[in-house]
Design a protein around this motif. Sequence first.
Motif, PDB file in Angstrom:
ATOM      1  N   LEU A 116      -0.090  14.116  12.830  1.00 51.45           N
ATOM      2  CA  LEU A 116      -0.032  12.824  13.499  1.00 51.45           C
ATOM      3  C   LEU A 116      -0.669  11.768  12.608  1.00 51.45           C
ATOM      4  O   LEU A 116      -1.744  11.990  12.039  1.00 51.45           O
ATOM      5  CB  LEU A 116      -0.778  12.881  14.833  1.00 51.45           C
ATOM      6  N   CYS A 117      -0.022  10.617  12.485  1.00 54.86           N
ATOM      7  CA  CYS A 117      -0.550   9.522  11.683  1.00 54.86           C
ATOM      8  C   CYS A 117      -0.322   8.212  12.433  1.00 54.86           C
ATOM      9  O   CYS A 117       0.827   7.801  12.624  1.00 54.86           O
ATOM     10  CB  CYS A 117       0.142   9.498  10.321  1.00 54.86           C
ATOM     11  N   ILE A 118      -1.402   7.585  12.852  1.00 52.36           N
ATOM     12  CA  ILE A 118      -1.340   6.376  13.668  1.00 52.36           C
ATOM     13  C   ILE A 118      -1.815   5.179  12.853  1.00 52.36           C
ATOM     14  O   ILE A 118      -2.911   5.188  12.289  1.00 52.36           O
ATOM     15  CB  ILE A 118      -2.204   6.525  14.929  1.00 52.36           C
ATOM     16  N   ASN A 119      -0.979   4.156  12.788  1.00 50.10           N
ATOM     17  CA  ASN A 119      -1.368   2.878  12.187  1.00 50.10           C
ATOM     18  C   ASN A 119      -1.912   3.004  10.762  1.00 50.10           C
ATOM     19  O   ASN A 119      -2.898   2.358  10.406  1.00 50.10           O
ATOM     20  CB  ASN A 119      -2.401   2.167  13.073  1.00 50.10           C
ATOM     21  N   MET A 120      -1.254   3.807   9.946  1.00 47.96           N
ATOM     22  CA  MET A 120      -1.599   3.867   8.528  1.00 47.96           C
ATOM     23  C   MET A 120      -0.524   3.249   7.647  1.00 47.96           C
ATOM     24  O   MET A 120      -0.832   2.579   6.660  1.00 47.96           O
ATOM     25  CB  MET A 120      -1.828   5.314   8.072  1.00 47.96           C
ATOM     26  N   VAL A 121       0.745   3.468   7.985  1.00 49.52           N
ATOM     27  CA  VAL A 121       1.842   3.148   7.071  1.00 49.52           C
ATOM     28  C   VAL A 121       1.843   1.678   6.678  1.00 49.52           C
ATOM     29  O   VAL A 121       2.110   1.341   5.524  1.00 49.52           O
ATOM     30  CB  VAL A 121       3.187   3.565   7.709  1.00 49.52           C
ATOM     31  N   HIS A 122       1.526   0.794   7.596  1.00 49.23           N
ATOM     32  CA  HIS A 122       1.568  -0.638   7.289  1.00 49.23           C
ATOM     33  C   HIS A 122       0.276  -1.171   6.689  1.00 49.23           C
ATOM     34  O   HIS A 122       0.252  -2.301   6.205  1.00 49.23           O
ATOM     35  CB  HIS A 122       1.942  -1.441   8.544  1.00 49.23           C
ATOM     36  N   ILE A 123      -0.803  -0.395   6.723  1.00 48.24           N
ATOM     37  CA  ILE A 123      -2.072  -0.870   6.150  1.00 48.24           C
ATOM     38  C   ILE A 123      -2.503   0.017   4.985  1.00 48.24           C
ATOM     39  O   ILE A 123      -3.683   0.290   4.800  1.00 48.24           O
ATOM     40  CB  ILE A 123      -3.183  -0.967   7.206  1.00 48.24           C
ATOM     41  N   SER A 124      -1.548   0.455   4.221  1.00 49.72           N
ATOM     42  CA  SER A 124      -1.819   1.221   3.006  1.00 49.72           C
ATOM     43  C   SER A 124      -0.654   1.000   2.049  1.00 49.72           C
ATOM     44  O   SER A 124       0.414   0.531   2.450  1.00 49.72           O
ATOM     45  CB  SER A 124      -1.978   2.715   3.316  1.00 49.72           C
ATOM     46  N   GLN A 125      -0.871   1.309   0.792  1.00 48.95           N
ATOM     47  CA  GLN A 125       0.207   1.172  -0.180  1.00 48.95           C
ATOM     48  C   GLN A 125       1.307   2.187   0.102  1.00 48.95           C
ATOM     49  O   GLN A 125       1.079   3.209   0.754  1.00 48.95           O
ATOM     50  CB  GLN A 125      -0.332   1.333  -1.611  1.00 48.95           C
ATOM     51  N   TRP A 126       2.504   1.910  -0.371  1.00 47.66           N
ATOM     52  CA  TRP A 126       3.650   2.775  -0.113  1.00 47.66           C
ATOM     53  C   TRP A 126       3.396   4.195  -0.593  1.00 47.66           C
ATOM     54  O   TRP A 126       3.886   5.163   0.002  1.00 47.66           O
ATOM     55  CB  TRP A 126       4.889   2.190  -0.792  1.00 47.66           C
ATOM     56  N   GLU A 127       2.598   4.355  -1.649  1.00 47.79           N
ATOM     57  CA  GLU A 127       2.293   5.689  -2.168  1.00 47.79           C
ATOM     58  C   GLU A 127       1.614   6.575  -1.119  1.00 47.79           C
ATOM     59  O   GLU A 127       1.741   7.799  -1.163  1.00 47.79           O
ATOM     60  CB  GLU A 127       1.403   5.603  -3.413  1.00 47.79           C
ATOM     61  N   ALA A 128       0.888   5.962  -0.185  1.00 47.63           N
ATOM     62  CA  ALA A 128       0.254   6.754   0.874  1.00 47.63           C
ATOM     63  C   ALA A 128       1.301   7.346   1.812  1.00 47.63           C
ATOM     64  O   ALA A 128       1.181   8.492   2.252  1.00 47.63           O
ATOM     65  CB  ALA A 128      -0.734   5.896   1.656  1.00 47.63           C
ATOM     66  N   GLY A 150       3.298   3.019  14.917  1.00 48.03           N
ATOM     67  CA  GLY A 150       2.981   1.714  14.352  1.00 48.03           C
ATOM     68  C   GLY A 150       4.165   0.778  14.440  1.00 48.03           C
ATOM     69  O   GLY A 150       5.203   1.114  15.022  1.00 48.03           O
ATOM     70  N   PRO A 151       4.058  -0.411  13.849  1.00 49.34           N
ATOM     71  CA  PRO A 151       5.172  -1.360  13.861  1.00 49.34           C
ATOM     72  C   PRO A 151       6.148  -1.067  12.723  1.00 49.34           C
ATOM     73  O   PRO A 151       5.732  -0.674  11.621  1.00 49.34           O
ATOM     74  CB  PRO A 151       4.472  -2.704  13.644  1.00 49.34           C
TER      75      PRO A 151
END
Length: 214
Positions: A116-128, A150-151
């Motif tokens: 599970l990953c909540i609210n990371m994709v938009h507040i990290s670089q694409w490499e994450a 996330g959004p």
Amino acid sequence: MTQASKPWLSSAGPGSDDKRHAPATRRNRDAILAVLRDVLPPSGLVLEVASGSGEHAVAFARALPGLTWQPSDPDPDALASIAAWQEEAKLPNLRQPILLDATGDTWPVASADAILCINMVHISQWEATVGLFVQSAKLLQKGAPLILYGPYFRKGYPTAPSNLAFDESLRARNAQWGIRSLENVSELARSTGFVLATVHDMPANNLTLSFRPM
């Protein structure tokens, strides 16, 4: 290059020591939990990537006692907060947090029954996000879910003005951040062996996505 920390985590209040509070948690946890009840297995290990304050981990571990919850984060302050919330909750199925950077070549987990990953994709670089899918493909068996919240921008769907403003504010803070398109994330998923299984519309113009290994 490391995964982003969460500078908007605030203190949980006087006397809270290391505990931090993410205001969005109280608003979204029930809606997320409703989806998790449908897509998570009844038992096994859930690895939560980028757990932030740790409040989600406590809420979900308490609501889903058949699952063992493994929180993680790359940020020392977040790890301290997760540990403080975990110590207060004293839940037998909630593990101590572990240091995990989504961009790392190796993760300190041998396997998981769900991620599970909540609210990371938009507040990290694409490499994450790339690292999240690449490493999840190594840890998950066929059919086990990788769940993102996330959004997202979606082709053919009108974009809420609030998401446009949020995206602009994210990119102003860090040029590598920003709301991603569902199509780009889905293409990355396919390239790493996943298929998009479900898309759930959530409050406040967010989505919960579940991917499963092909």
